[in-house]
Design a protein around this motif. Structure first.
Motif, PDB file in Angstrom:
ATOM      1  N   SER A  26       0.832  -1.205   0.000  1.00 46.34           N
ATOM      2  CA  SER A  26       0.000   0.000   0.000  1.00 46.34           C
ATOM      3  C   SER A  26       0.868   1.258   0.000  1.00 46.34           C
ATOM      4  CB  SER A  26      -0.967   0.011   1.186  1.00 46.34           C
ATOM      5  OG  SER A  26      -0.271   0.030   2.418  1.00 46.34           O
ATOM      6  N   THR A  30       0.595   3.678  -3.187  1.00 44.46           N
ATOM      7  CA  THR A  30       0.165   5.051  -2.899  1.00 44.46           C
ATOM      8  C   THR A  30       1.198   6.045  -3.407  1.00 44.46           C
ATOM      9  OG1 THR A  30      -1.076   4.318  -0.964  1.00 44.46           O
ATOM     10  CG2 THR A  30      -0.517   6.651  -1.060  1.00 44.46           C
ATOM     11  N   ASN A  33       1.064   6.112  -7.307  1.00 41.25           N
ATOM     12  CA  ASN A  33      -0.169   6.712  -7.831  1.00 41.25           C
ATOM     13  C   ASN A  33      -0.345   8.188  -7.480  1.00 41.25           C
ATOM     14  OD1 ASN A  33      -1.043   4.424  -9.171  1.00 41.25           O
ATOM     15  ND2 ASN A  33      -2.206   3.673  -7.433  1.00 41.25           N
ATOM     16  N   THR A  34       0.111   8.601  -6.295  1.00 43.26           N
ATOM     17  CA  THR A  34      -0.165   9.976  -5.860  1.00 43.26           C
ATOM     18  C   THR A  34       1.086  10.772  -5.524  1.00 43.26           C
ATOM     19  OG1 THR A  34      -0.417   9.394  -3.517  1.00 43.26           O
ATOM     20  CG2 THR A  34      -2.386   9.233  -4.904  1.00 43.26           C
ATOM     21  N   GLY A  39       0.299  15.097   2.506  1.00 41.65           N
ATOM     22  CA  GLY A  39      -0.851  14.233   2.702  1.00 41.65           C
ATOM     23  C   GLY A  39      -0.582  12.780   2.360  1.00 41.65           C
ATOM     24  N   TYR A  40       0.680  12.444   2.017  1.00 42.48           N
ATOM     25  CA  TYR A  40       1.011  11.065   1.653  1.00 42.48           C
ATOM     26  C   TYR A  40       0.650  10.095   2.773  1.00 42.48           C
ATOM     27  CZ  TYR A  40       3.680   6.792   1.135  1.00 42.48           C
ATOM     28  OH  TYR A  40       4.034   5.475   1.082  1.00 42.48           O
ATOM     29  N   ARG A  43      -3.055   9.421   2.980  1.00 46.62           N
ATOM     30  CA  ARG A  43      -3.510   8.608   1.846  1.00 46.62           C
ATOM     31  C   ARG A  43      -3.053   7.158   2.005  1.00 46.62           C
ATOM     32  NH1 ARG A  43      -1.429  13.071  -0.649  1.00 46.62           N
ATOM     33  NH2 ARG A  43       0.312  11.901  -1.528  1.00 46.62           N
ATOM     34  N   TRP A  44      -1.793   6.985   2.451  1.00 50.71           N
ATOM     35  CA  TRP A  44      -1.284   5.632   2.673  1.00 50.71           C
ATOM     36  C   TRP A  44      -2.084   4.922   3.767  1.00 50.71           C
ATOM     37  CZ3 TRP A  44       0.744   4.140   7.413  1.00 50.71           C
ATOM     38  CH2 TRP A  44       1.086   2.784   7.472  1.00 50.71           C
ATOM     39  N   GLN A  46      -5.135   5.424   4.759  1.00 54.95           N
ATOM     40  CA  GLN A  46      -6.469   5.092   4.251  1.00 54.95           C
ATOM     41  C   GLN A  46      -6.408   3.837   3.382  1.00 54.95           C
ATOM     42  OE1 GLN A  46      -8.229   8.193   1.890  1.00 54.95           O
ATOM     43  NE2 GLN A  46     -10.272   7.300   2.015  1.00 54.95           N
ATOM     44  N   ALA A  47      -5.400   3.750   2.525  1.00 54.54           N
ATOM     45  CA  ALA A  47      -5.244   2.567   1.665  1.00 54.54           C
ATOM     46  C   ALA A  47      -4.908   1.334   2.502  1.00 54.54           C
ATOM     47  CB  ALA A  47      -4.158   2.816   0.625  1.00 54.54           C
TER      48      ALA A  47
END
Length: 87
Positions: A26, A30, A33-34, A39-40, A43-44, A46-47
């Motif tokens: 993940s 992540t 992709n982003t 905010g990494y 996002r990580w 959440q994934a």
């Protein structure tokens, strides 16, 4: 530290395997992709919160199938050791 009973081996193996794989996968996906921008981590996380339960279920549920596939493709230790030559 007290250790768990051996009967928990499949569960503990699935836990550690899925934890390490889901964190690494993940995190990498992540980042790819982003990007590693602001905010990494959120996002990580959440994934990963989605990936870990899925990975744990798959690692635990598919263990017998994976063991069977391994046994079909890898020699048993006793078969890998050559017999001594006959005299």
């Amino acid at each position: 530290m007290k250790k768990l009973h051996p009967k928990f081996t499949p569960l503990v193996m699935a836990f550690w395997m899925s934890l390490t794989m889901s964190v690494l996968m993940s995190g990498m996906i992540t980042a790819v992709n982003t990007g590693l921008s602001a905010g990494y981590f959120a996002r990580w996380l959440q994934a990963w919160l989605i990936a870990f339960p899925v990975a744990f279920f798959v690692a635990f549920a598919f263990r017998p199938l994976v063991q069977k596939l391994v046994s079909l493709t890898v020699q048993s230790p006793s078969a890998a050791v050559p017999s001594p030559p006959a005299k």
